[in-house]
Design an enzyme around this catalytic site. Structure first.
Site, short mmCIF file in Angstrom:
data_model
loop_
_atom_site.label_atom_id
_atom_site.label_comp_id
_atom_site.label_asym_id
_atom_site.label_seq_id
_atom_site.Cartn_x
_atom_site.Cartn_y
_atom_site.Cartn_z
N CYS A 221 0.84 -1.18 0.00
CA CYS A 221 0.00 0.00 0.00
C CYS A 221 0.88 1.24 0.00
O CYS A 221 1.94 1.27 0.65
CB CYS A 221 -0.90 0.00 1.23
SG CYS A 221 -1.81 1.54 1.47
N ASN A 379 -4.13 11.73 -4.66
CA ASN A 379 -4.87 10.92 -3.70
C ASN A 379 -5.11 11.71 -2.42
O ASN A 379 -4.21 11.89 -1.61
CB ASN A 379 -4.06 9.65 -3.41
CG ASN A 379 -4.71 8.76 -2.37
OD1 ASN A 379 -5.83 8.99 -1.95
ND2 ASN A 379 -3.99 7.72 -1.96
N PRO A 382 -7.62 8.89 2.86
CA PRO A 382 -8.04 8.71 4.25
C PRO A 382 -6.91 8.21 5.14
O PRO A 382 -7.07 8.17 6.37
CB PRO A 382 -9.15 7.65 4.14
CG PRO A 382 -9.62 7.72 2.74
CD PRO A 382 -8.39 8.04 1.93
N THR A 450 -9.49 7.84 -2.21
CA THR A 450 -9.39 6.43 -2.58
C THR A 450 -10.45 5.56 -1.90
O THR A 450 -11.05 4.71 -2.53
CB THR A 450 -8.00 5.88 -2.22
OG1 THR A 450 -7.61 6.39 -0.93
CG2 THR A 450 -6.97 6.28 -3.25
#
Length: 530
Positions: A221, A379, A382, A450
């Site tokens: 990620c 992006n 969060p 995202t």
């Protein structure tokens, strides 16, 4: 309906077939065709690619015309997002969908919830694209079906003014089908694997594919540690593979978003191949963390690089990965972005560790010295603590202006005690204008979140569960959900209609006439909602 020539052609066709097609109503055929505007994923990919290219050109001329999207993980969620946009904002212009590999891994894998490490089934990505467009096309069919029903009632009442008004709405109907930016992660294998998967995604309707410069089998990620990048030539081969997929399928203006994770990636799997000093491979290797050695220092199995007459030994970890020098992240990002744009990418994605416009702009300014029209997809993650980040930025700004900040503890700015302060209001205003300001200053053409609907699903479920299983009982649902649906005009309050019941009833009437057994009669409880 929208084309009287089409209606005449359908009527001529049915007349040619003679009495055997006597039950076919040409207007119903045209209605069904109007409700099914897109017949293949490739039609959608071409239609939406044209939209994105137009939007990119408009942004180049005016940075206030940036675009936005929210990440969605199910067709229904994407559908409801577009229905809400049309309801509140009256237009879907410059509003897209984002398909997140993170959410595919966490929510759509047959293995169950997975981390964002490319372990999910690669076919889950094109399957979700197809699902999203199925739901968006159904939203078109439902909205038009409601208009057709209104038209029939206006005709039956002899209200020509209403007929004309409704017909205009049908003729100018804006589709719910919008561009999807789809995440192909690091390509799920070698360039051939990337090409094959890209074709499936495009055939499902994707006009924009986002690919990142991490190693496929070590992909992490973007907001986690342990990220490993690949040499530029490896990444460029995958960009080229995606372009071939677009061209093979006839989507000549398909969009490639090249994402760099170099800002947070401190490792590489390979030493790049270099042919001549100063070439791309040599520039990649120049970022490695090395130590100068002599022949006497070398041990069996050592790997060395010769540069300018010196032997340099890259620092290699037990994992057989090589480290980059600390502090080289931004330089690597800039080189990644320039190189990607020079080799077929259309848009850039710079994954950052915080939402800071000047940090982003500093890199974009350097990129634009070489590629003046460079544009970003960014992006609005969060994974950032937006409140904390912007309260810190506000604190620093107030301190820089000479304001008294002694009432604030910079180490504890998340405290609710600060919620109604000048600092908090300044921070929230900077958050509110982040997308506008980022578009103007940092070249951000497209802002996305995202994983928003992952969080909203959890939050709304928590709200309902707390009340329903607690003292509120059924009132928690009625007050917190249904009453709000009714008063705020949420389409799902008539969930049978949302799922296509009325479309089905109309089709039954098309097919069987007066003999149709319809579900929407007087005893349907949905009539309680008007």
């Amino acid at each position: 309906m929208t084309n009287h020539h089409d209606l005449a052609a359908i009527r001529a066709l049915t007349e040619t077939a003679g009495s055997t097609w006597g039950s076919i109503d040409p207007e119903y055929v045209l209605r069904m065709r109007t409700q099914n505007r897109f017949r293949t994923g490739l039609e959608i990919a071409q239609y939406t690619a044209d939209i994105m290219r137009r939007d990119m050109a408009q942004y180049d001329a005016d940075s206030s015309l940036y675009t936005q999207s929210l990440g969605v993980w199910h067709g229904f969620i994407g559908q409801q997002k577009l229905i809400s946009i049309k309801k509140h904002l009256k237009s879907t212009d410059r509003r897209y969908l984002y398909l997140s590999g993170w959410m595919v891994a966490a929510l759509r894998s047959e293995f169950g919830p997975l981390p964002d490490q490319s372990m999910h089934e690669k076919t889950a990505v094109p399957a979700l694209i197809e699902e999203l467009y199925t739901f968006l096309r159904q939203a078109d069919a439902r909205e038009l079906d409601l208009l057709f029903s209104q038209l029939d009632r206006a005709r039956a009442a002899g209200d020509e003014t209403a007929v004309e008004f409704i017909q205009t709405q049908i003729d100018t109907h804006q589709t719910h089908v919008v561009p999807i930016i789809a995440d192909i992660d690091a390509g799920f294998g070698n360039p051939e694997a990337t090409y094959l998967l890209a074709k499936k995604m495009i055939e499902a309707g994707a006009c924009a594919i986002q690919i990142e410069n991490q190693v496929s089998d070590e992909k992490q990620c973007g907001h986690q540690d342990g990220k490993v990048t690949v040499p530029h030539e490896d990444f460029l081969a995958k960009i080229t593979a995606v372009r071939y997929a677009f061209l093979e399928l006839g989507i000549d203006n398909g969009i490639i978003v090249a994402r760099t994770d170099s800002l947070g990636a401190g490792l590489t799997q390979k030493i790049a191949y270099s042919r001549t000093p100063g070439d791309l491979g040599d520039r990649y290797n120049a970022f490695l963390d090395v130590e100068e050695v002599t022949d006497a220092d070398l041990a069996d199995g050592d790997v060395v690089i010769r540069r300018e007459g010196k032997l340099l030994r890259p620092r290699r970890l037990a994992s057989n990965l090589y480290r980059f020098r600390a502090g080289t992240g931004e330089d690597r990002v800039v080189l990644d972005c320039i190189t990607s744009l020079q080799h077929g990418a259309d848009l850039l994605w710079i994954e950052t560790e915080k939402p800071h416009i000047e940090q982003i702009a500093g890199m974009v300014d350097r990129i634009r010295e070489v590629v003046p029209d460079a544009k970003l997809v960014y992006n609005n993650s969060p994974s950032f603590n937006w409140t904390l980040n912007f309260r810190r930025q506000a604190y620093d700004l107030l301190a820089e202006r000479g304001a008294d900040v002694s009432a604030y503890d910079r180490a504890d700015l998340m405290s609710v005690d600060y919620d109604d302060t000048e600092l908090a209001r300044l921070a929230d205003e900077k958050i509110r204008t982040f997308q506008r300001d980022g578009a103007a200053r940092a070249g951000i053409f497209h802002h996305l979140i995202t994983l928003p609907t992952y969080h909203t699903a959890a939050l709304s479920t928590d709200d309902l569960a707390r009340g329903y299983f607690g003292d509120e009982g059924m009132l928690a649902y009625v007050r917190g959900v249904q009453r709000r649906e009714i008063r705020e005009g949420i389409a799902t309050v008539r969930h049978q209609n949302m799922a296509g019941s009325d479309i089905g009833d109309n089709h039954k009437e098309y097919f069987a006439g007066e003999a149709a057994l319809k579900a929407g009669g007087k005893d349907n409880t949905m009539n309680q909602f008007g």
